[in-house]
Design an enzyme around this catalytic site. Structure first.
Site, PDB file in Angstrom:
ATOM      1  N   GLU A   1       0.833  -1.212   0.000  1.00 45.52           N
ATOM      2  CA  GLU A   1       0.000   0.000   0.000  1.00 45.52           C
ATOM      3  C   GLU A   1       0.863   1.256   0.000  1.00 45.52           C
ATOM      4  O   GLU A   1       2.073   1.206   0.225  1.00 45.52           O
ATOM      5  CB  GLU A   1      -0.904   0.030   1.243  1.00 45.52           C
ATOM      6  CG  GLU A   1      -2.357  -0.351   1.000  1.00 45.52           C
ATOM      7  CD  GLU A   1      -3.141   0.721   0.247  1.00 45.52           C
ATOM      8  OE1 GLU A   1      -2.546   1.734  -0.185  1.00 45.52           O
ATOM      9  OE2 GLU A   1      -4.356   0.538   0.090  1.00 45.52           O
TER      10      GLU A   1
ATOM     11  N   ARG B   1      -7.452  -0.494  13.156  1.00 40.28           N
ATOM     12  CA  ARG B   1      -6.081  -0.296  12.702  1.00 40.28           C
ATOM     13  C   ARG B   1      -6.000   0.909  11.782  1.00 40.28           C
ATOM     14  O   ARG B   1      -6.995   1.425  11.287  1.00 40.28           O
ATOM     15  CB  ARG B   1      -5.562  -1.531  11.967  1.00 40.28           C
ATOM     16  CG  ARG B   1      -6.203  -1.802  10.607  1.00 40.28           C
ATOM     17  CD  ARG B   1      -5.388  -2.817   9.837  1.00 40.28           C
ATOM     18  NE  ARG B   1      -5.972  -3.262   8.583  1.00 40.28           N
ATOM     19  CZ  ARG B   1      -5.856  -2.636   7.418  1.00 40.28           C
ATOM     20  NH1 ARG B   1      -5.209  -1.467   7.350  1.00 40.28           N
ATOM     21  NH2 ARG B   1      -6.402  -3.139   6.317  1.00 40.28           N
TER      22      ARG B   1
ATOM     23  N   GLU C   1     -13.947  -4.572   9.089  1.00 40.46           N
ATOM     24  CA  GLU C   1     -14.510  -3.659   8.104  1.00 40.46           C
ATOM     25  C   GLU C   1     -15.951  -3.278   8.426  1.00 40.46           C
ATOM     26  O   GLU C   1     -16.766  -3.007   7.538  1.00 40.46           O
ATOM     27  CB  GLU C   1     -14.402  -4.239   6.685  1.00 40.46           C
ATOM     28  CG  GLU C   1     -12.969  -4.512   6.266  1.00 40.46           C
ATOM     29  CD  GLU C   1     -12.822  -5.002   4.843  1.00 40.46           C
ATOM     30  OE1 GLU C   1     -13.797  -4.877   4.066  1.00 40.46           O
ATOM     31  OE2 GLU C   1     -11.743  -5.505   4.490  1.00 40.46           O
TER      32      GLU C   1
ATOM     33  N   ASN D   1      -9.562   5.226   2.656  1.00 42.28           N
ATOM     34  CA  ASN D   1      -8.521   4.944   1.674  1.00 42.28           C
ATOM     35  C   ASN D   1      -8.008   6.211   1.009  1.00 42.28           C
ATOM     36  O   ASN D   1      -7.701   7.180   1.680  1.00 42.28           O
ATOM     37  CB  ASN D   1      -9.024   3.902   0.671  1.00 42.28           C
ATOM     38  CG  ASN D   1      -8.472   2.518   0.959  1.00 42.28           C
ATOM     39  OD1 ASN D   1      -7.275   2.359   1.209  1.00 42.28           O
ATOM     40  ND2 ASN D   1      -9.332   1.523   0.958  1.00 42.28           N
TER      41      ASN D   1
ATOM     42  N   ASP E   1      -9.574   2.152  -4.304  1.00 40.85           N
ATOM     43  CA  ASP E   1      -8.669   2.014  -3.162  1.00 40.85           C
ATOM     44  C   ASP E   1      -7.817   3.270  -3.058  1.00 40.85           C
ATOM     45  O   ASP E   1      -8.317   4.332  -2.753  1.00 40.85           O
ATOM     46  CB  ASP E   1      -7.837   0.741  -3.342  1.00 40.85           C
ATOM     47  CG  ASP E   1      -7.214   0.235  -2.057  1.00 40.85           C
ATOM     48  OD1 ASP E   1      -6.846   1.066  -1.209  1.00 40.85           O
ATOM     49  OD2 ASP E   1      -7.056  -0.988  -1.906  1.00 40.85           O
TER      50      ASP E   1
END
Length: 305
Positions: free
Chosen positions: A16, A121, A142, A169, A216
């Site tokens: 990421e 997180r 989620e 995101n 994302d």
């Protein structure tokens, strides 16, 4: 098929957050679930890896050297590394086994803002034009509305932006800084806000909707185009400033996660990818990919803290 290359062959569980560090001439990216911060210098091929004992959602360059990191329990700062200094971090960060190089941050570590929440997180983050960090969180399960988006000032002052996010995101600013784009992935939208006089977002509205996969990470190019990686969509899409789709880069991997322009002239598009949740991942899944000459990026601001 897009002329995509492998910049770094890796098996990241959840690669990421690619960010071009212009001062050091390297790309910084993370493996969230692998608890690793990676750097890659395309000119020399040199790579470094720093292991953290907490899941790390993002790592961004600081103006004074080192990195600001969005960790499971909050936002922390790594100071610049000295010769042979691999540094320490929360719960004892150290150089990743087999990296063969000094860690990308090193030096000292301290918390800038610590706020542990069980079951939550860190996720993606971005540095705003004013040098603040906009950082997102999400629940491990989620759960809808279980995440947040906050602005962290250089002195550690926290200003909540959104408190009902599911999977926070991609975040990025227009070239003139007047608009900010934002993704809460389950909505399947890229939203846009105007930036008010207090440098906070107002007037949230849809910018574009994704019907193949989930949006994302994102980056904004020098012309104001918005590039979005599609989780489970196997592609990166570019949207013109008016929200119309004008380019699709098909990829060989199912789960690209984020993208950023890098290289000396900011024309190479780097793309992070994930292997997590795939029963038969493509050999490139988990690697750092690059599409040379894909466009022209914007210089990314450094965190001012």
């Amino acid at each position: 098929m897009t002329a995509v290359e492998v910049a770094v062959r890796a098996h990241a569980a959840l690669g990421e957050g690619p960010t071009w560090d212009a001062r050091a001439g390297r790309l910084v990216w993370v493996d969230i679930l692998g608890s690793r911060i990676h750097t890659y210098d395309p000119a020399s091929g040199r790579r470094t890896v720093l292991a953290t004992e907490q899941h790390v959602g993002a790592a961004k360059p600081r103006a004074g050297g080192g990195l600001v990191v969005n960790l499971r329990d909050g936002v922390g700062l790594y100071g610049p590394a000295g010769p042979g200094d691999f540094g320490t971090g929360p719960e004892g960060a150290s150089e990743a086994a087999g990296s063969g190089a000094a860690a990308p941050a090193g030096g000292s570590f301290r918390w800038l803002h610590r706020e542990p929440v069980p079951g939550r997180r860190a996720n993606d983050a971005a540095v705003a034009p004013d040098g603040s960090l906009w950082c997102g969180t999400m629940r491990y399960d989620e759960a809808p509305g279980g995440g947040t988006l906050s602005r962290i000032a250089p002195d550690g002052t926290v200003r909540p932006i959104l408190d009902d996010v599911s999977v926070s995101n991609g975040t990025g600013w227009s070239p003139d800084g007047s608009r900010v784009y934002y993704i809460d992935s389950p909505t399947r939208r890229i939203d846009v806000f105007d930036i008010g006089d207090d440098r906070l977002p107002v007037g949230r509205r849809p910018f574009a909707t994704v019907d193949d996969g989930f949006p994302d990470g994102l980056t904004v190019d020098a012309e104001g185009g918005v590039w979005v990686a599609l989780w489970d969509g196997g592609a990166v899409r570019r949207y013109a400033p008016d929200g119309t789709l004008d380019r699709v880069l098909e990829l060989p991997v199912r789960r690209p996660t984020a993208c950023a322009f890098g290289g000396a002239d900011l024309t190479d598009l780097y793309i992070t990818t994930a292997r997590t949740g795939l029963t038969a991942p493509h050999p490139m899944s988990g690697s750092l990919l690059v599409v040379p000459g894909a466009g022209k990026g914007l210089p990314q601001p450094e965190f001012a803290g």
